[in-house]
Write a protein that holds these residues in place. Structure first.
Motif, PDB file in Angstrom:
ATOM      1  N   PHE A  22       0.840  -1.205   0.000  1.00  0.00           N
ATOM      2  CA  PHE A  22       0.000   0.000   0.000  1.00  0.00           C
ATOM      3  C   PHE A  22       0.876   1.257   0.000  1.00  0.00           C
ATOM      4  O   PHE A  22       0.859   2.043   0.958  1.00  0.00           O
ATOM      5  N   PRO A  23       1.637   1.483  -1.072  1.00  0.00           N
ATOM      6  CA  PRO A  23       2.613   2.581  -1.089  1.00  0.00           C
ATOM      7  C   PRO A  23       1.996   3.976  -1.020  1.00  0.00           C
ATOM      8  O   PRO A  23       2.690   4.924  -0.665  1.00  0.00           O
ATOM      9  N   ARG A  24       0.727   4.114  -1.320  1.00  0.00           N
ATOM     10  CA  ARG A  24       0.088   5.438  -1.303  1.00  0.00           C
ATOM     11  C   ARG A  24      -0.780   5.670  -0.072  1.00  0.00           C
ATOM     12  O   ARG A  24      -1.536   6.647  -0.023  1.00  0.00           O
ATOM     13  N   ASP A  25      -0.698   4.783   0.900  1.00  0.00           N
ATOM     14  CA  ASP A  25      -1.513   4.901   2.109  1.00  0.00           C
ATOM     15  C   ASP A  25      -0.923   5.972   3.025  1.00  0.00           C
ATOM     16  O   ASP A  25       0.126   5.761   3.656  1.00  0.00           O
ATOM     17  N   ALA A  26      -1.571   7.113   3.097  1.00  0.00           N
ATOM     18  CA  ALA A  26      -1.068   8.249   3.879  1.00  0.00           C
ATOM     19  C   ALA A  26      -1.033   7.947   5.377  1.00  0.00           C
ATOM     20  O   ALA A  26      -0.101   8.361   6.078  1.00  0.00           O
ATOM     21  N   ARG A  27      -2.025   7.236   5.883  1.00  0.00           N
ATOM     22  CA  ARG A  27      -2.047   6.919   7.324  1.00  0.00           C
ATOM     23  C   ARG A  27      -0.907   5.980   7.684  1.00  0.00           C
ATOM     24  O   ARG A  27      -0.284   6.136   8.736  1.00  0.00           O
ATOM     25  N   LEU A  28      -0.629   5.027   6.824  1.00  0.00           N
ATOM     26  CA  LEU A  28       0.482   4.110   7.064  1.00  0.00           C
ATOM     27  C   LEU A  28       1.810   4.863   7.022  1.00  0.00           C
ATOM     28  O   LEU A  28       2.670   4.659   7.880  1.00  0.00           O
ATOM     29  N   ALA A  29       1.960   5.755   6.060  1.00  0.00           N
ATOM     30  CA  ALA A  29       3.181   6.558   5.964  1.00  0.00           C
ATOM     31  C   ALA A  29       3.375   7.411   7.213  1.00  0.00           C
ATOM     32  O   ALA A  29       4.487   7.531   7.736  1.00  0.00           O
TER      33      ALA A  29
END
Length: 68
Positions: A22-29
């Motif tokens: 999930f490279p575009r997951d802002a919450r994960l980032a």
């Protein structure tokens, strides 16, 4: 202590795999940024790039080289 090290590695490895999926997951980032800034052990493991073979590591207590 060995169980703690294996658990720490498992958490970082799981999160590293999640960022790959999930490279575009802002919450994960944001979670990764917060953990890296606030936890030295996490930051050290994260920078190492390690993704362990966790099923085997959990049984043997050994960690493995980063997957390529």
């Amino acid at each position: 202590m060995r169980n703690r090290a294996v658990s720490d590695l498992a958490i970082v490895s799981d999160l590293r795999r999640a960022t790959g999926r999930f490279p575009r997951d802002a919450r994960l980032a944001e979670l990764i940024r917060e953990l890296t800034a606030g936890n030295r052990t996490f930051a050290r493991l994260w920078v190492s790039g390690t993704v362990a073979a966790l099923a085997l590591a959990a049984h043997t207590g050994r960690t493995y080289a980063p997957a390529s």
